[in-house]
Design a protein around this motif. Structure first.
Motif, PDB file in Angstrom:
ATOM      1  N   TYR A 136      45.981  45.823  37.274  1.00  0.00           N
ATOM      2  CA  TYR A 136      45.909  47.729  37.661  1.00  0.00           C
ATOM      3  C   TYR A 136      44.167  48.351  36.604  1.00  0.00           C
ATOM      4  O   TYR A 136      44.601  49.777  36.845  1.00  0.00           O
ATOM      5  CB  TYR A 136      46.916  48.076  37.704  1.00  0.00           C
ATOM      6  CG  TYR A 136      47.466  47.697  38.936  1.00  0.00           C
ATOM      7  CD1 TYR A 136      47.494  48.185  39.990  1.00  0.00           C
ATOM      8  CD2 TYR A 136      48.843  46.443  38.827  1.00  0.00           C
ATOM      9  CE1 TYR A 136      48.042  47.779  41.172  1.00  0.00           C
ATOM     10  CE2 TYR A 136      49.588  46.256  39.840  1.00  0.00           C
ATOM     11  CZ  TYR A 136      48.741  45.935  41.120  1.00  0.00           C
ATOM     12  OH  TYR A 136      49.995  45.723  42.432  1.00  0.00           O
ATOM     13  N   THR A 137      44.258  47.434  35.656  1.00  0.00           N
ATOM     14  CA  THR A 137      43.258  48.066  34.628  1.00  0.00           C
ATOM     15  C   THR A 137      41.994  48.288  35.039  1.00  0.00           C
ATOM     16  O   THR A 137      40.789  48.195  34.756  1.00  0.00           O
ATOM     17  CB  THR A 137      43.416  47.782  33.420  1.00  0.00           C
ATOM     18  OG1 THR A 137      43.500  46.084  33.662  1.00  0.00           O
ATOM     19  CG2 THR A 137      44.592  48.037  32.677  1.00  0.00           C
ATOM     20  N   CYS A 138      42.157  46.732  36.217  1.00  0.00           N
ATOM     21  CA  CYS A 138      40.751  46.281  36.565  1.00  0.00           C
ATOM     22  C   CYS A 138      40.667  47.288  38.106  1.00  0.00           C
ATOM     23  O   CYS A 138      41.067  47.776  38.465  1.00  0.00           O
ATOM     24  CB  CYS A 138      40.494  45.248  37.507  1.00  0.00           C
ATOM     25  SG  CYS A 138      40.812  43.949  35.969  1.00  0.00           S
ATOM     26  N   ASP A 139      39.309  47.922  38.708  1.00  0.00           N
ATOM     27  CA  ASP A 139      38.914  48.535  40.154  1.00  0.00           C
ATOM     28  C   ASP A 139      38.728  47.667  40.872  1.00  0.00           C
ATOM     29  O   ASP A 139      38.705  46.688  41.016  1.00  0.00           O
ATOM     30  CB  ASP A 139      37.359  48.971  39.329  1.00  0.00           C
ATOM     31  CG  ASP A 139      37.108  50.294  40.547  1.00  0.00           C
ATOM     32  OD1 ASP A 139      37.849  50.176  41.362  1.00  0.00           O
ATOM     33  OD2 ASP A 139      35.926  50.844  40.211  1.00  0.00           O
ATOM     34  N   GLU A 140      40.120  48.258  41.795  1.00  0.00           N
ATOM     35  CA  GLU A 140      39.839  46.940  43.028  1.00  0.00           C
ATOM     36  C   GLU A 140      38.697  47.583  44.056  1.00  0.00           C
ATOM     37  O   GLU A 140      38.681  46.529  44.608  1.00  0.00           O
ATOM     38  CB  GLU A 140      41.112  47.903  43.923  1.00  0.00           C
ATOM     39  CG  GLU A 140      41.326  47.565  45.055  1.00  0.00           C
ATOM     40  CD  GLU A 140      42.732  47.688  45.843  1.00  0.00           C
ATOM     41  OE1 GLU A 140      42.813  47.485  46.411  1.00  0.00           O
ATOM     42  OE2 GLU A 140      43.174  48.678  44.585  1.00  0.00           O
ATOM     43  N   ALA A 141      38.579  48.731  43.852  1.00  0.00           N
ATOM     44  CA  ALA A 141      36.681  49.033  44.703  1.00  0.00           C
ATOM     45  C   ALA A 141      35.535  48.348  44.225  1.00  0.00           C
ATOM     46  O   ALA A 141      34.378  47.969  45.085  1.00  0.00           O
ATOM     47  CB  ALA A 141      36.511  50.283  44.512  1.00  0.00           C
ATOM     48  N   ASP A 142      35.817  47.056  43.291  1.00  0.00           N
ATOM     49  CA  ASP A 142      34.859  46.970  42.379  1.00  0.00           C
ATOM     50  C   ASP A 142      34.153  45.833  43.395  1.00  0.00           C
ATOM     51  O   ASP A 142      35.483  44.627  44.601  1.00  0.00           O
ATOM     52  CB  ASP A 142      34.554  45.597  41.578  1.00  0.00           C
ATOM     53  CG  ASP A 142      34.792  46.560  40.106  1.00  0.00           C
ATOM     54  OD1 ASP A 142      34.625  47.941  40.167  1.00  0.00           O
ATOM     55  OD2 ASP A 142      35.550  46.415  39.026  1.00  0.00           O
ATOM     56  N   GLN A 184      32.798  41.445  40.396  1.00  0.00           N
ATOM     57  CA  GLN A 184      33.117  41.686  39.270  1.00  0.00           C
ATOM     58  C   GLN A 184      34.587  41.599  39.588  1.00  0.00           C
ATOM     59  O   GLN A 184      35.066  41.646  38.054  1.00  0.00           O
ATOM     60  CB  GLN A 184      33.000  43.650  39.351  1.00  0.00           C
ATOM     61  CG  GLN A 184      31.320  43.494  39.662  1.00  0.00           C
ATOM     62  CD  GLN A 184      31.042  44.270  39.863  1.00  0.00           C
ATOM     63  OE1 GLN A 184      31.813  45.650  40.858  1.00  0.00           O
ATOM     64  NE2 GLN A 184      30.107  45.032  39.615  1.00  0.00           N
ATOM     65  N   GLN A 185      35.212  41.619  40.398  1.00  0.00           N
ATOM     66  CA  GLN A 185      37.399  41.613  40.326  1.00  0.00           C
ATOM     67  C   GLN A 185      37.205  40.124  39.500  1.00  0.00           C
ATOM     68  O   GLN A 185      37.946  40.482  38.511  1.00  0.00           O
ATOM     69  CB  GLN A 185      37.996  41.393  41.762  1.00  0.00           C
ATOM     70  CG  GLN A 185      38.182  42.730  42.690  1.00  0.00           C
ATOM     71  CD  GLN A 185      38.180  42.871  44.002  1.00  0.00           C
ATOM     72  OE1 GLN A 185      38.247  41.226  43.997  1.00  0.00           O
ATOM     73  NE2 GLN A 185      38.664  43.498  44.273  1.00  0.00           N
ATOM     74  N   CYS A 236      37.075  40.218  35.562  1.00  0.00           N
ATOM     75  CA  CYS A 236      37.577  41.407  34.818  1.00  0.00           C
ATOM     76  C   CYS A 236      39.575  40.579  35.088  1.00  0.00           C
ATOM     77  O   CYS A 236      39.438  40.986  34.179  1.00  0.00           O
ATOM     78  CB  CYS A 236      37.707  42.789  35.615  1.00  0.00           C
ATOM     79  SG  CYS A 236      38.959  43.861  35.291  1.00  0.00           S
TER      80      CYS A 236
END
Length: 158
Positions: free
Chosen positions: A49-55, A59-60, A63
């Motif tokens: 949840y520290t990563c960006d779901e929209a990436d 990128q996911q 991360c």
């Protein structure tokens, strides 16, 4: 009157077979889609949840991997492991992230040297994975799926 009854009866009979063939065709399309689906890849990786779901998917993945490796390094740096016979040894940790985002160790592949000299290693690795920050599972077509990962852990004696 007979013609009307006959006509209604023909409509009723043909409409039942129409629905049957439509249902059969739908099932055939689903079966065909499942046969051609790539089951070895996911649409989105598990993410912390520290990563960006929209990436983007790439990128996911980055991360996810960076967060996982960083956590492992922090945990393993707190422990002093000693290998006396070799300069380095690689241990493979296989783990599964289930559809609810829970992690479990599937298998730890290590040789007898690691087992004899560091009997607490499995427990440290398992605890490290359990202490990971909360994460969301991987998705395939919008549905959470189980995913299996392998992390090679390099143990150095230097």
């Amino acid at each position: 009157m007979k013609r009307v009854v006959f006509f209604l009866l023909m409509i009723l009979i043909s409409s039942c077979s129409f629905f049957d063939s439509k249902q059969k065709r739908t099932q055939e399309l689903i079966d065909e889609e499942l046969r051609h689906m790539d089951w070895n890849s996911v649409d989105s990786y598990p993410f912390f949840y520290t990563c960006d779901e929209a990436d983007t998917k790439e990128q996911q993945k980055i991360c996810f991997e960076e967060t996982l490796i960083s956590h492992f390094q922090e945990t393993l740096n707190d422990f002093e492991f000693t290998l006396t016979d070799k300069e380095s040894e690689t241990v493979d940790v296989i783990f599964v992230i289930d559809t609810l985002g829970r992690i479990r160790v599937d298998k730890i592949y290590k040789n007898a040297l690691v087992l004899n000299q560091m009997p607490e290693f499995d427990g440290v690795i398992t605890q490290s994975l359990k202490n990971l920050p909360k994460l969301a599972p991987a998705l395939k077509r919008g549905i959470p799926v189980n995913t299996k990962y392998r992390i090679p852990v390099q143990l150095n004696t230097n």
